[in-house]
Design an enzyme around this catalytic site. Sequence first.
Site, short mmCIF file in Angstrom:
data_model
loop_
_atom_site.label_atom_id
_atom_site.label_comp_id
_atom_site.label_asym_id
_atom_site.label_seq_id
_atom_site.Cartn_x
_atom_site.Cartn_y
_atom_site.Cartn_z
N MET A 1 0.83 -1.19 0.00
CA MET A 1 0.00 0.00 0.00
C MET A 1 0.88 1.26 0.00
O MET A 1 0.85 2.04 -0.93
CB MET A 1 -0.92 -0.03 1.21
CG MET A 1 -1.95 1.08 1.22
SD MET A 1 -2.88 1.22 2.78
CE MET A 1 -3.63 -0.34 2.96
N GLU B 1 -6.50 -5.06 10.59
CA GLU B 1 -5.06 -4.85 10.75
C GLU B 1 -4.78 -4.05 12.02
O GLU B 1 -3.87 -4.36 12.79
CB GLU B 1 -4.50 -4.10 9.53
CG GLU B 1 -3.02 -3.76 9.72
CD GLU B 1 -2.40 -2.95 8.58
OE1 GLU B 1 -3.11 -2.69 7.58
OE2 GLU B 1 -1.21 -2.60 8.68
N GLN C 1 13.05 1.18 32.89
CA GLN C 1 13.39 2.02 34.03
C GLN C 1 13.47 1.20 35.32
O GLN C 1 14.39 1.38 36.12
CB GLN C 1 12.34 3.13 34.17
CG GLN C 1 12.79 4.30 35.01
CD GLN C 1 13.98 5.05 34.37
OE1 GLN C 1 14.17 5.00 33.16
NE2 GLN C 1 14.79 5.68 35.19
#
Lengths: 255, 467
Positions: free
Chosen positions: B200, B323, B418
């Site tokens: 696409m 999708e 972290q």
Amino acid sequence: MRILVGVKRVIDYAVKVRVAADKKGVELNNVKHSMNPFCEIAVEEAVRLKEKKFATEIVAVSVGTKQAQETLRTALAMGVDRGIHVETALRADQELQPLAVAKMLAKLVDKEKAGLVILGKQSIDGDNAQTAPMLAALLGWPQATFAAGVEPVDENKALKVERETDTGSEVLKVNLPAVLSTDLRLNTPRYATIPNIMKAKKKPMELLSPEKLGVDVTPKTSVVSMAEPGKRKAGIMVESVDELLDKLKNEAKVL
Amino acid sequence: MLIGFNFSRRAGRARFFPPLPCPSFGAATPPPLNAQRSALLCITTTATKHSRPFVNQTPPHRFSSEPVPSPPVQFDPFNPTEEHTHLRTTVRAFVEKEVDPQALAFNRREEFNLPLFRKLGELGLLGLSVPAEYGGSGMDATAVAIAHEELSAADPAFCLAYLAHSLLFVNNLAQNGSHAQKSKYLPAACAGTAVGGMCMSEPGAGTDVLGMGTAATKASDGSHYILNGAKMWITNGTVDGQSTGDVYLVYAKTGQAAKDVSMFLVEKGSPGFRLGQKLEDKLGMRASMTAELVFDDCRVPVENLVGKEDGAAACMMRNLEIERVGLAAMSVGLARRCVEIMNAYAKERKAFGQPLNAFGQVQRHVAESYAEYMAGRAYLYYVANQLDLSSSGNGLDADGVKLYCAKMGKEVADRAIQVLGGYGYVGEYQVERLWRDAKLLEIGGGTNEAHHKNMVRDLRKHHERLL
């Protein structure tokens, strides 16, 4: 030839079990359950025997709470043809005991006219390893426990079974009908494929109870108390080989 | 003999800790009458315990073997049917045994694991949403979300290659192709013997997708189309780095109007179709191959036109919805793994004589991550459970769920690094890779900004008042 396979729902092998607050058993709530790994091996072996045209139909039986039906669906998705659920509220790891299960299986063998029963060698919760030998005794059938290899012989009238013992490998020939229990090395169970999971939904599942089978399931033993194993102490570092030998000899007394 | 066994098939990489239990599971007592109200969001019923009328009654005798009446099954939005539960446990077992152990190496080498991909075919995952007659498993959008969530927890890059194949090619063709096209291409794609993708975006057209430059013109004898142009960021654009993958659905302009877009099946080896370049140095998603594909007077037989000429814009929009659900599910999956890893680490690792999870700063990272993960997961299954794969017009929430989950996944991965400190920054502890992979989900399948644009367009037009 119809094969009867036993499948049990147990706490998943990877779960770290905890003793329940009342100290009467391990915690079952909010704990992942799955099919007993030895039962998976039993199902796989039955499916392979059917693929070899040795068997024409496989019936899986699970005794337990309603959720045991999930375990039966897994067996159906792996290739079993139909399921029988014997519902009981008993705790499967303690209160549902091998003799009661063996008696119910004996009734079902009769009802289904099974020619071979395959069970896991033990369930990983109770670890009794008794159901298969008890069932063989009740039926008066030959048994081959801890099977690590199974092969039909004598035009499918007998099985050659390799079994693992503490002293080595033993090969037996058992005439059919017979009871087998499966060891870890017998096979590697397949994953249920997604299309088969979808098909499993449509396979028949019969619902029974111990009463309908006429079996008294009252437990013969009860758990008095259960405790966590003692915590392992931290190790120590030794300075030299001599010190190590000294400690092994005089403290641990293993030399 | 009875001890020390090792279940070889399942003895995958050790899990950090057992899956977080859904609080409504395993309730041994019948739920209170008003449990229905709390069922949707899977909330525990402890708050309502006092109103239970039979709480003080003697329980039935423990050893009665009479089947106890089962509590009414509470609706589990994450596994609405028994088949969904079964799918999830199967995929999770497969992932722990087969996908987890390979992820670090294949991502480091920037290699696509084709043998593992083929195993997805054997399991029936590649054609998850395809009817059985074309070799698929016949499942729904919820199943698509489950498969992506589970695969992505271990290896988002491998999952992206799976998504490009199973949703962008396989599901797209299953929804939009003719019987002849589906019969020809889907069985191999479902089995994994052919690797597919979808084309696409272009070097100069991404969010502005209808501004694409690739054009198809019908040959004068009517036997074939001629495609010219280039397509960019094509996942599964190559498998080996040398040539194209096996088969693609390619969007190209066939008219002058913006929506005059058509879709074509283009196979490897078609005259004029070639690999432009394999894209290197991606931040993440390194175990999925990304390429530029080039069409130089590429000849495509007329029977490879999918749907009607100028009729593919609707196909494109419909397939973008699933999708985006798949991509949102990938964020949810990688977020779950990050929460598991940071929670386990914060419990084990000590500082100043206390476990890290005794410190409020770390508690905030872990607790906020879990809450956001669950919020994303609830939104994901809310959308997936209602998404009919043959429908269209579900854009608002397909955009919305990906917009929310992509950011959520990135931030949860960031907090995981972290919490782990230096260990979080190196590959061995996985969260470093998940953090890099998470960023792609704010770009691929629609940038955050594309979602903003689409959602405000829909909200402005159709949703003045919200239900």
